[in-house]
Design an enzyme around this catalytic site. Structure first.
Site, PDB file in Angstrom:
ATOM      1  N   LYS A   1     -13.049  -0.539   5.992  1.00 55.84           N
ATOM      2  CA  LYS A   1     -13.664  -1.437   5.200  1.00 55.84           C
ATOM      3  C   LYS A   1     -14.638  -2.506   5.768  1.00 55.84           C
ATOM      4  O   LYS A   1     -15.799  -2.776   5.220  1.00 55.84           O
ATOM      5  CB  LYS A   1     -12.529  -2.341   4.493  1.00 55.84           C
ATOM      6  CG  LYS A   1     -11.181  -1.592   4.397  1.00 55.84           C
ATOM      7  CD  LYS A   1     -11.264  -0.892   2.963  1.00 55.84           C
ATOM      8  CE  LYS A   1      -9.926  -0.131   3.078  1.00 55.84           C
ATOM      9  NZ  LYS A   1      -9.655   0.585   1.865  1.00 55.84           N
TER      10      LYS A   1
ATOM     11  N   ASP B   1      -0.424  -4.952   9.876  1.00 56.34           N
ATOM     12  CA  ASP B   1      -1.459  -3.663   9.361  1.00 56.34           C
ATOM     13  C   ASP B   1      -2.830  -4.671   8.879  1.00 56.34           C
ATOM     14  O   ASP B   1      -2.493  -5.417   8.054  1.00 56.34           O
ATOM     15  CB  ASP B   1      -0.853  -3.112   8.146  1.00 56.34           C
ATOM     16  CG  ASP B   1      -1.881  -2.006   7.542  1.00 56.34           C
ATOM     17  OD1 ASP B   1      -3.002  -1.955   8.302  1.00 56.34           O
ATOM     18  OD2 ASP B   1      -1.654  -1.334   6.519  1.00 56.34           O
TER      19      ASP B   1
ATOM     20  N   TRP C   1       0.796  -1.280  -0.035  1.00 55.48           N
ATOM     21  CA  TRP C   1      -0.086  -0.127  -0.079  1.00 55.48           C
ATOM     22  C   TRP C   1       0.991   1.270   0.189  1.00 55.48           C
ATOM     23  O   TRP C   1       1.811   1.320   0.746  1.00 55.48           O
ATOM     24  CB  TRP C   1      -0.834  -0.072   1.228  1.00 55.48           C
ATOM     25  CG  TRP C   1      -1.861   1.052   1.330  1.00 55.48           C
ATOM     26  CD1 TRP C   1      -2.630   1.411   0.450  1.00 55.48           C
ATOM     27  CD2 TRP C   1      -1.946   1.960   2.744  1.00 55.48           C
ATOM     28  NE1 TRP C   1      -3.652   2.592   0.916  1.00 55.48           N
ATOM     29  CE2 TRP C   1      -3.132   2.888   2.295  1.00 55.48           C
ATOM     30  CE3 TRP C   1      -1.455   2.128   3.887  1.00 55.48           C
ATOM     31  CZ2 TRP C   1      -3.562   3.884   3.208  1.00 55.48           C
ATOM     32  CZ3 TRP C   1      -1.781   3.029   4.678  1.00 55.48           C
ATOM     33  CH2 TRP C   1      -2.866   4.103   4.209  1.00 55.48           C
TER      34      TRP C   1
HETATM   35  C1  LIG Z   1      -3.173  -2.049   3.688  1.00 50.49           C
HETATM   36  C2  LIG Z   1      -3.987  -0.817   4.226  1.00 50.49           C
HETATM   37  N1  LIG Z   1      -3.716  -0.420   5.543  1.00 50.49           N
HETATM   38  C3  LIG Z   1      -4.315   0.794   5.695  1.00 50.49           C
HETATM   39  C4  LIG Z   1      -5.241   1.479   4.990  1.00 50.49           C
HETATM   40  C5  LIG Z   1      -5.762   2.546   5.764  1.00 50.49           C
HETATM   41  O1  LIG Z   1      -7.124   2.599   6.337  1.00 50.49           O
HETATM   42  P1  LIG Z   1      -7.753   3.877   6.677  1.00 50.49           P
HETATM   43  O2  LIG Z   1      -8.644   4.065   5.757  1.00 50.49           O
HETATM   44  O3  LIG Z   1      -8.688   3.211   7.812  1.00 50.49           O
HETATM   45  O4  LIG Z   1      -6.984   4.643   7.232  1.00 50.49           O
HETATM   46  C6  LIG Z   1      -5.600   0.987   4.034  1.00 50.49           C
HETATM   47  C7  LIG Z   1      -6.652   1.363   3.152  1.00 50.49           C
HETATM   48  O5  LIG Z   1      -6.818   1.439   1.908  1.00 50.49           O
HETATM   49  C8  LIG Z   1      -4.851  -0.229   3.392  1.00 50.49           C
HETATM   50  O6  LIG Z   1      -5.164  -0.890   2.232  1.00 50.49           O
END
Ligand SMILES: Cc1ncc(COP(=O)(O)O)c(C=O)c1O
Length: 457
Positions: free
Chosen positions: A304, A268, A186
């Site tokens: 999500k 994560d 990401w």
């Molecule tokens: C792997 C990963 N980590 C963290 C996040 C971030 O999530 P949030 O929107 O809750 O900050 C995402 C969002 O797309 C993600 O895909």
């Protein structure tokens, strides 16, 4: 500023203020303040157009009248906003029915108010979040060596965890501690750790492009070669962007090397439940590491799996070696949070906490999560079978072997360009697609288009 704060200020007439304002315009100090900024404009990211690049009207230009479908968004590279979010089979955002119900409950509860939450967040949210990550029978929870920091989404949990590690991980200056991030990952991971002050960000092997799967040997080698006490960012499940997770056996191998080499796991967990439809299955890796005695961080996002994207609900679960250690960590976290967001917002945390702590609502939520996961799984199976029926060059098992919202199609940049320009199907340059862009209505069109693209060499 001085003038406006002085006792003189109230004695001045409006016309005198206007005169002062005119004079200020010719003073060098005012020039300095008003001077166009010397810092550069941040270059646009083609994969993530910002809101001001987004023009609803322009979008129309991208609709080819010949094509019955409107632009089809599978993730990005489009003139429209990119949001990595869930969509229903009608291409609509989905408010989970359980969330609607709990929102109503909150609205009708006269005992709730908008007072500040504690710095570390809503206690019942923090504990229930850690419980779903670690499991009801977690040894760490039983031994009272788990803590939570309510944060602004998963991103906030990553950032606050990174800030802590930079200050206190191993000694008091950890700026040069290597941070290992999967290749690819990401894209925000690198930036979060750099902005938190880390200077040595490294990539570890993850994606095997030739075999469209996990490069386990490369990954294990990187673990062996990493300096002891390095920090590894691990995707708990539904790896973004590849959709490829290690199997339990592969996780065991990873954990074995990490333990032997004193490597710190920073999980994560942005997709628990969303990946397989099963909350426990998606938390397997984190729980396994805890069972092996690791101290770890786990950044949880409820964006999500609750569809609470804009409520910014996250939690950093901290597993320490004993309760005294966790208390120390949380005391420092309090200091960090105080100067970062001071204290977190309540609405999303209340929704999650009420849901997780009420058995009937919890069951309903599990069903809702399963609904989302199953739609994605169905689209994966349908896409694969269509691509195979069309005899699309290449193998397409990876579409169903990958998990979660994203799929690395393996399409090359030229093929991606074809899909964007000729077929008005928008996806990332890397070939990553958001499976939620697929619906029963457009899947034939997408499969046919991928078939055409895959024939371009
Ligand atoms: C792997 C990963 N980590 C963290 C996040 C971030 O999530 P949030 O929107 O809750 O900050 C995402 C969002 O797309 C993600 O895909």
């Amino acid at each position: 500023v001085l003038l406006s704060h002085s006792v003189l200020a109230s004695a001045l007439y409006h016309s005198q203020w206007l005169l002062i304002e005119k004079l200020i315009h010719v003073l060098p100090v005012y020039q300095f303040l008003a001077y166009p900024s010397t810092f550069p404009v941040s270059p646009p990211d083609p994969d993530h157009p910002s809101d001001h690049d987004y023009d609803y009207w322009k979008l129309l230009l991208y609709c080819d009248p010949e094509i019955v479908l409107p632009p089809l968004h599978l993730g990005s590279r489009s003139p429209a906003r990119n949001r990595d979010t869930y969509r229903t089979d009608d291409s609509q955002p989905w408010v989970l029915p359980v969330v609607k119900k709990v929102e109503q409950k909150i609205a009708n509860d006269g005992s709730l108010n908008h007072e500040y939450l504690p710095i570390l967040g809503l206690p019942e949210f923090r504990s229930s979040s850690s419980r779903i990550a670690l499991g009801d029978d977690s040894p760490a929870i039983k031994e009272a060596r788990v803590g939570g920091v309510q944060s602004l989404g998963g991103t906030g949990a990553l950032r606050i965890g990174a800030e802590f590690l930079r200050r206190w991980y191993n000694g008091t200056n950890n700026t040069t501690t290597p941070i290992y991030i999967s290749a690819p990952s990401w894209e925000n991971h690198n930036a979060v750790f750099i902005d938190a002050g880390f200077t040595d960000i490294r990539a570890y092997h993850y994606w095997d492009a030739a075999n469209r799967g996990l490069d386990l040997q490369g990954l294990l080698q990187d673990l062996e070669n990493a300096p002891e006490y390095s920090i590894f960012v691990l995707h708990a499940c539904a790896h973004n962007p590849t959709g490829t997770d290690p199997t339990p056996d592969q996780w065991k191998k990873i954990a074995e090397v990490m333990k032997r080499r004193y490597l710190f796991p920073f999980f994560d967990s942005a997709y628990q439940g969303f990946a397989s439809g099963d909350l426990d299955k998606d938390a397997w890796a984190v729980r396994y590491f805890v069972s092996q005695g690791f101290e770890l961080f786990c950044a949880q996002s409820f964006s999500k799996n609750f569809g609470l994207y804009n409520e910014r609900v996250g939690n950093l679960t901290v597993v320490g070696k004993d309760s005294d250690n966790v208390a120390r960590v949380l005391s420092q976290m309090e200091k960090l949070v105080r100067t970062t967001w001071s204290n977190p917002p309540s609405q999303g945390a209340r929704i999650v906490a009420i849901t997780l702590n009420t058995p009937e609502l919890f069951d309903e939520w599990r069903d809702n999560v399963r609904t989302m996961a199953q739609r994605v799984l169905l689209m994966r199976a349908e896409l694969k079978s269509r691509l195979e029926a069309l005899k699309t060059p290449g193998t397409w098992n990876h579409i169903v072997n990958q998990i979660g919202m994203f799929s690395y199609t393996g399409l090359n940049p030229k093929q991606v360009e074809y899909l964007i320009k000729e077929k008005h199907i928008y996806l990332m340059a890397s070939g990553r697609i958001n499976m939620c862009g697929l619906t029963t209505k457009n899947i034939d069109y997408v499969a046919q288009s991928i078939y055409e693209a895959a024939n371009i060499h």
